[in-house]
Design a protein around this motif. Sequence first.
Motif, PDB file in Angstrom:
ATOM      1  N   TYR A 199      10.300  28.230  13.659  1.00  0.00           N
ATOM      2  CA  TYR A 199      10.599  26.813  13.443  1.00  0.00           C
ATOM      3  C   TYR A 199       9.883  26.291  12.203  1.00  0.00           C
ATOM      4  CZ  TYR A 199      11.824  27.181  18.401  1.00  0.00           C
ATOM      5  OH  TYR A 199      12.366  27.568  19.594  1.00  0.00           O
ATOM      6  N   LEU A 200      10.449  25.241  11.642  1.00  0.00           N
ATOM      7  CA  LEU A 200       9.763  24.491  10.597  1.00  0.00           C
ATOM      8  C   LEU A 200       9.900  23.023  10.953  1.00  0.00           C
ATOM      9  CD1 LEU A 200       8.221  24.766   7.913  1.00  0.00           C
ATOM     10  CD2 LEU A 200      10.385  24.228   6.764  1.00  0.00           C
ATOM     11  N   PHE A 224       8.544  29.054  -2.287  1.00  0.00           N
ATOM     12  CA  PHE A 224       7.884  29.255  -0.997  1.00  0.00           C
ATOM     13  C   PHE A 224       7.551  27.912  -0.350  1.00  0.00           C
ATOM     14  CE2 PHE A 224       5.239  31.205   2.119  1.00  0.00           C
ATOM     15  CZ  PHE A 224       4.115  30.416   2.250  1.00  0.00           C
ATOM     16  N   VAL A 225       7.724  27.838   0.961  1.00  0.00           N
ATOM     17  CA  VAL A 225       7.358  26.639   1.713  1.00  0.00           C
ATOM     18  C   VAL A 225       6.242  26.961   2.712  1.00  0.00           C
ATOM     19  CG1 VAL A 225       8.170  24.892   3.345  1.00  0.00           C
ATOM     20  CG2 VAL A 225       9.659  25.641   1.474  1.00  0.00           C
ATOM     21  N   ALA A 226       6.484  27.940   3.570  1.00  0.00           N
ATOM     22  CA  ALA A 226       5.513  28.255   4.611  1.00  0.00           C
ATOM     23  C   ALA A 226       5.772  29.651   5.156  1.00  0.00           C
ATOM     24  CB  ALA A 226       5.590  27.237   5.748  1.00  0.00           C
ATOM     25  N   LEU A 255      12.567  16.269  10.630  1.00  0.00           N
ATOM     26  CA  LEU A 255      13.591  17.225  11.037  1.00  0.00           C
ATOM     27  C   LEU A 255      12.867  18.485  11.498  1.00  0.00           C
ATOM     28  CD1 LEU A 255      16.435  17.301   8.326  1.00  0.00           C
ATOM     29  CD2 LEU A 255      16.669  16.625  10.719  1.00  0.00           C
ATOM     30  N   ARG A 256      13.517  19.213  12.404  1.00  0.00           N
ATOM     31  CA  ARG A 256      13.002  20.524  12.783  1.00  0.00           C
ATOM     32  C   ARG A 256      14.062  21.574  12.501  1.00  0.00           C
ATOM     33  NH1 ARG A 256      10.918  23.079  18.529  1.00  0.00           N
ATOM     34  NH2 ARG A 256      13.173  23.109  18.963  1.00  0.00           N
ATOM     35  N   MET A 263       7.253  35.883   9.199  1.00  0.00           N
ATOM     36  CA  MET A 263       8.397  35.020   8.933  1.00  0.00           C
ATOM     37  C   MET A 263       8.025  33.933   7.929  1.00  0.00           C
ATOM     38  SD  MET A 263      10.743  36.352  10.760  1.00  0.00           S
ATOM     39  CE  MET A 263      11.989  35.089  10.519  1.00  0.00           C
ATOM     40  N   GLY A 264       8.963  33.627   7.060  1.00  0.00           N
ATOM     41  CA  GLY A 264       8.714  32.616   6.047  1.00  0.00           C
ATOM     42  C   GLY A 264       9.884  31.662   5.888  1.00  0.00           C
ATOM     43  N   TRP A 265       9.576  30.509   5.325  1.00  0.00           N
ATOM     44  CA  TRP A 265      10.603  29.536   4.924  1.00  0.00           C
ATOM     45  C   TRP A 265      10.475  29.312   3.421  1.00  0.00           C
ATOM     46  CZ3 TRP A 265      14.516  27.645   7.804  1.00  0.00           C
ATOM     47  CH2 TRP A 265      14.420  27.710   9.202  1.00  0.00           C
TER      48      TRP A 265
END
Length: 127
Positions: free
Chosen positions: A79-80, A46-48, A17-18, A33-35
């Motif tokens: 984006y992730l 935290f993810v990225a 998925l994006r 920016m973070g995800w």
Amino acid sequence: VQLQASGGGLVQVGGSLRLSCAASGRTFNTYVMGWFRQSPGKEREFVAAVSRSGGNTRYADSVKGRFTISRDNAKSVVYLQMNSLKPEDTAVYYCASAYSPNTLYSGSWYRSDYDSWGQGTLVTVSS
């Protein structure tokens, strides 16, 4: 800055998925920016994260090698890209921003360092 996340959905194990996060305002390139993500009963984790220019990134160990964070400053979007998804990736995913005067800084692991949050988008990985 105001953030709007999208792109979540239902995907099978091993799928991709994006996620996208659109930001308002004309100063997007001054923000790291973070995800982050949050599963039921768990803390938001935290993810990225990605630096202002996009040249430096940081990942949680649990997603390293499977997820890729990127940004398009011309479009004010981060984006992730999530590949090889696992059931444990199931969560609500949030994007977040933090002003940084340092163009090389790749972002913080800590929720408290981010000052704006999107509404979240649900990712469900089914087996």
